[in-house]
Write an enzyme that holds these catalytic residues in place. Structure first.
Site, PDB file in Angstrom:
ATOM      1  N   TRP A   1      47.030  48.032  42.974  1.00  0.00           N
ATOM      2  CA  TRP A   1      47.344  46.590  42.990  1.00  0.00           C
ATOM      3  C   TRP A   1      46.317  45.750  42.246  1.00  0.00           C
ATOM      4  O   TRP A   1      45.335  46.253  41.766  1.00  0.00           O
ATOM      5  CB  TRP A   1      47.587  46.090  44.414  1.00  0.00           C
ATOM      6  CG  TRP A   1      46.450  46.257  45.383  1.00  0.00           C
ATOM      7  CD1 TRP A   1      45.124  46.452  45.080  1.00  0.00           C
ATOM      8  CD2 TRP A   1      46.530  46.220  46.812  1.00  0.00           C
ATOM      9  NE1 TRP A   1      44.400  46.534  46.230  1.00  0.00           N
ATOM     10  CE2 TRP A   1      45.230  46.386  47.306  1.00  0.00           C
ATOM     11  CE3 TRP A   1      47.579  46.038  47.706  1.00  0.00           C
ATOM     12  CZ2 TRP A   1      44.947  46.393  48.680  1.00  0.00           C
ATOM     13  CZ3 TRP A   1      47.288  46.054  49.062  1.00  0.00           C
ATOM     14  CH2 TRP A   1      45.992  46.234  49.534  1.00  0.00           C
ATOM     15  N   GLU A   2      46.590  44.480  42.162  1.00  0.00           N
ATOM     16  CA  GLU A   2      45.826  43.510  41.343  1.00  0.00           C
ATOM     17  C   GLU A   2      45.830  43.939  39.876  1.00  0.00           C
ATOM     18  O   GLU A   2      44.870  43.744  39.155  1.00  0.00           O
ATOM     19  CB  GLU A   2      44.370  43.371  41.827  1.00  0.00           C
ATOM     20  CG  GLU A   2      44.215  42.990  43.266  1.00  0.00           C
ATOM     21  CD  GLU A   2      44.376  41.501  43.554  1.00  0.00           C
ATOM     22  OE1 GLU A   2      44.398  41.148  44.724  1.00  0.00           O
ATOM     23  OE2 GLU A   2      44.503  40.675  42.618  1.00  0.00           O
TER      24      GLU A   2
END
Lengths: 594, 264
Positions: free
Chosen positions: A402-403
């Protein structure tokens, strides 16, 4: 301090950075130290005792803990004072993110809430929106979430299908669509939702859970972070008041990308906390576990593992606080008016977009390295859920996804820097040309190093920068506008740049400690830099060779390979002895030793 | 109600203590210094009383400059001002000398109650509280787990656990109370508190500022001398009682307790 140099984003690659130019954990003020203590105490006394219970995803428990964190001010470091926060510097924010790192799933709740759930309003909300939502988010009365991803648009985030249409009376936007993998969805009260107005203009909205037409779907069954909630958020003719449009219509990408920059560096900081937890837990086990009548920590291979974990964590920690300091220096330049403008703040942070991507990749991969060795040190027990190693191992994995996946972020490292070069913000091309010139006259055999600690490492890091510029230069020259298609090569360039930033962050921090407290006090840090550089230089050389072997051929290739060899020329040191010394220190302290 | 809390800085209880080569002190290189946990109870109790009765909480610490960190922590928890007694001549002082310096600093202040931990977790002597009260000529109640100040703020009733029972003591004010675990759950220094503490007054005083002669302090002024420090003996390995059945194991255990441990 007043003379601190302000660097352009990516400038570290083309210029020499002095130890006094970087912020290090040794520069913490008394307030920073106290914030560190309060945060660590909170995790130790409030989270650790319920860490197993948290895995059951009990919303009441999560919200209670979030409220407690809010009471202590742990949720408000980035929120302005007039909106119920503290408006602290980025170093303080980094500290809180770090200490929350070992808090298991709560650290996920915390990160999503204070980061992507809150910051879009902090940086892009208007005064009414800030006054309405931020005090509740700062106190933890409300939990925040962020809805960007959809089933069909993950890395390709702007390709969202969720649509917003203005109602006939002009009072509402009617949203339709489904967002995926939304952290905190099960207990969030507010969501930052991205939708395309009339299917065209990508726009952010502040959506409350009780707005008509807003609901959440089924909990995902996940590999790790079981105590966090991950659900789809469903918008079915959801009525969002027009005053809840965040920032400007069609400017949603600005919010999304800026918030991701911040999220990436904070994720790196959070990973540092996790790494330190791994080192401490692993060494305690290794000291207590006896095989062949001796503690397993007395075995060389276990020592190597403990050292490698701690040394990489040192580089990661040095990097995250260096970056926090860069943000603070840059933000300090804003005038009073600009300081109040969230968009101006976000712009100042955007300067270091490449460094944010580096932090994300390095932080998450260091943590993955540490959890893996942590499990290995525990052997069979590491594989059993009875020990925390198993949870650490599962929980860590999401950080590479993620990110922005680490693949996307690897593309962004050279991508952002080259874009800056085109815009005239970074003299990358001149620097690359200068290297080509230097290469003709440079002779590694005639280099005379001063008799100072880490002189060799300082020199070889300088040469690595030249090497990075050289291979980036030939690659850019060869592929020109089609460069973005050469992912394999770009990823290797990214790896070289990431390792340079890591090595240099550790080096500069250590040189700063030496100048303040003397060589003896910096003994183990010096050893850490030496063994890490010793391990990385051959890797960097090998990546560089792979790059030019793809890009060039024939005589040109031979010339380039000779150039690589020249720049990467380095005589290995006795790293085994140094690693044993660091390990003995870890074993003695039973914790992260730096 | 004005309250004073005496604060000592001690090695964190999780720090591994090593005896120095002189056998009379500890190696301080890797020590993490924290507020004495018993003193934290004092800070918390003082803050609760301040919340009820108003007034000011003053924290008095003694020692090298690093002690300001612990005083700042107390200020971040909510105390109003701090005093650090710091003087090179204090290095090596014994408990009595410390009490003398504290009493001299406290004498200049207005106070109704003084709190201090029942002992420091470092040398475990428990002398300073009593000596300080004696020097100030006020009553002292030690090892207290409950404090009730009368509504009029003139007297205090305290509870001290004794052999499983409770001894309740009443005293006039001003008085000194030494605090024991169980008195309260100390609060965290919140982030807003930490930022506020930055602006709170923290005064530094030397022995001469307090009108004291340095001759009575330090190593030379010690009434009590440390002869030797030794780490506790290493614990011998445990033994697992072998046997096929519970009966056999019990018999074996009884035999071991009789023949080896010689306790039955």
């Amino acid at each position: 301090m007043a003379d601190k140099k302000i660097f352009a984003g990516g400038e570290f690659l083309i210029t020499d950075v002095a130890p006094d130019d970087v912020f290090t954990p040794e520069d913490f003020t008394d307030e920073h130290k106290m914030i560190y203590e309060t945060g660590s105490d909170f995790v130790e006394k409030e989270i650790a005792p319920v860490i197993d219970k948290l895995e059951e995803k009990d919303p009441d428990l999560v919200l209670e803990l979030l409220g407690k964190a809010g009471e202590l001010g742990l949720l408000g470091t980035d929120i302005q004072e007039e909106n119920g926060g503290l408006g602290l510097d980025k170093v303080s924010t980094t500290i809180v993110a770090e200490v929350m790192g070992p808090a298991g799933s709560f650290s996920v709740v915390y990160s999503a809430h204070t980061g992507i759930g809150t910051l879009p309003i902090v940086y892009f909300g208007n005064e009414e929106q800030k006054a309405k939502y931020l005090p509740k988010l700062a106190s933890g009365e409300w939990c925040g979430a962020y809805c960007l991803t959809e089933s069909g648009s993950g890395s390709d985030a702007l390709n969202a299908r969720t649509k917003a249409v203005l109602s006939e009376d002009g009072k509402y936007y009617i949203l339709n669509g489904e967002k995926m993998f939304i952290t905190n969805a099960g207990w969030a009260s507010s969501f930052i939702v991205y939708a395309k107005v009339d299917g065209e203009d990508f726009t952010g909205f502040i959506v409350e859970k009780d707005f008509p037409g807003v609901s959440t779907g089924k909990e995902e069954t996940k590999m790790g972070v079981h105590g966090s909630s991950t659900r789809p958020v469903v918008l079915e003719d959801a009525k969002i008041p027009v005053e809840n449009v965040l920032f400007e219509i069609g400017k949603g990408h600005k919010i999304a990308f800026n918030i991701l920059n911040i999220g990436r560096w904070k994720l790196g900081a959070s990973c540092v906390g996790g790494c330190k937890g791994c080192v401490a837990e692993a060494v305690k086990y290794a000291n207590g576990r006896t095989q062949f009548k001796v503690p397993i920590s007395s075995f060389g291979m276990i020592k190597t593992k403990l050292t490698d974990m701690a040394v990489r964590t040192y580089m990661s920690e040095s990097m995250m606080y260096r970056l926090a300091g860069m943000f603070d220096d840059k933000l300090a330049l804003l005038d009073a008016e600009a300081k109040k403008s969230g968009a101006e703040n976000a712009k100042a942070i955007e300067e270091y977009a490449a460094e944010c991507s580096i932090s994300k990749v390095y932080g998450s991969e260091t943590l993955d390295f540490c959890v893996d060795e942590y499990v290995q040190i525990l052997g069979g027990y590491g594989f059993c859920a009875e020990y925390p190693a198993e949870r650490y191992y599962r929980d860590s994995r999401i950080n590479r996804i993620w990110e922005g996946t680490n693949e996307i972020n690897r593309m962004l490292v050279p991508g952002t820097m080259m874009k800056r070069a085109m815009q005239g913000r970074l003299n990358l091309l001149q620097a690359a040309q200068a290297v080509a010139g230097d290469l003709m006259t440079y002779s590694p055999l005639s280099v005379e190093l001063p008799d100072t600690p880490l002189a060799l490492q300082e020199h070889i890091i300088k040469m690595s920068k030249k090497l990075a510029l050289m291979v980036a230069g030939v690659t850019a020259q060869k592929f020109g506008a089609n460069l973005a298609r050469e992912q394999e090569v770009l990823a290797k360039i990214a790896d070289i740049v990431i390792e340079i930033f890591a090595m240099e962050s550790g080096l500069l921090r250590t040189l700063k400690i030496i100048s303040k407290d003397g060589e003896e006090k910096a003994k183990y840090q010096i050893a850490a830099v030496k063994v890490y550089v010793d391990e990385m230089i051959p890797r960097i050389e090998s990546w560089a060779k792979q790059i030019v072997s793809y890009v060039e051929e024939g005589d040109m290739l031979r010339t380039q390979l000779a150039g690589v060899k020249k720049l990467a020329r380095y005589q290995p040191i006795d790293a085994v002895t140094l690693k044993r010394e660091i390990a003995d220190r870890i074993i003695d302290l039973e914790s992260y030793p730096f | 109600m004005n309250i004073i809390v005496c604060l000592k800085q001690v090695p964190d209880t999780e720090t591994q203590i090593k005896v120095a080569s002189d056998s009379k002190s500890i190696v301080t290189d890797d020590v993490k210094w924290v507020m004495n946990p018993y003193d934290e109870f004092g800070v918390e109790e003082a803050l609760r009383l301040k919340e009820k009765f108003g007034g000011e909480v003053t924290v008095v610490g003694l020692g090298p400059k690093r002690v300001t960190e612990s005083i700042r922590t107390a200020l971040a928890m909510g105390a109003d001002k701090g005093i650090l007694i710091s003087d090179d001549a204090l290095e090596g002082s014994d408990s009595l000398a410390v009490a003398k310096a504290l009493a001299a600093a406290i004498k200049e202040l207005e106070y109704d109650l003084i709190f201090t931990g029942q002992r420091g977790v470092d040398d475990d002597l428990g002398i300073v509280g009593a000596a300080c009260a004696e020097l100030l000529g006020i009553p002292q109640m030690s090892i207290i787990v409950k404090v009730e100040v009368a509504e009029d703020g003139k007297t205090v009733k305290v509870t001290r656990p004794v052999e499983g029972e409770n001894l309740v003591i009443e005293s006039s004010l001003p008085a000194l109370i030494t605090t024991q675990k169980g008195l309260n759950e100390p609060r965290y220094a919140s982030l807003p508190g930490i930022m506020k503490a930055k602006k709170k007054p923290l005064e530094e005083k030397t022995l001469s500022d307090l009108g004291l002669d340095a001759a009575g302090f330090g190593e030379g002024g010690r009434k009590m001398k440390i002869v030797e420090l030794t780490p506790p003996p290493a614990r011998a390995a445990g033994k697992i009682v072998e046997g096929e059945t519970p009966q056999e194991k019990a018999a074996e255990l009884a035999k071991l307790l009789h023949d080896e441990a010689k306790v039955i």
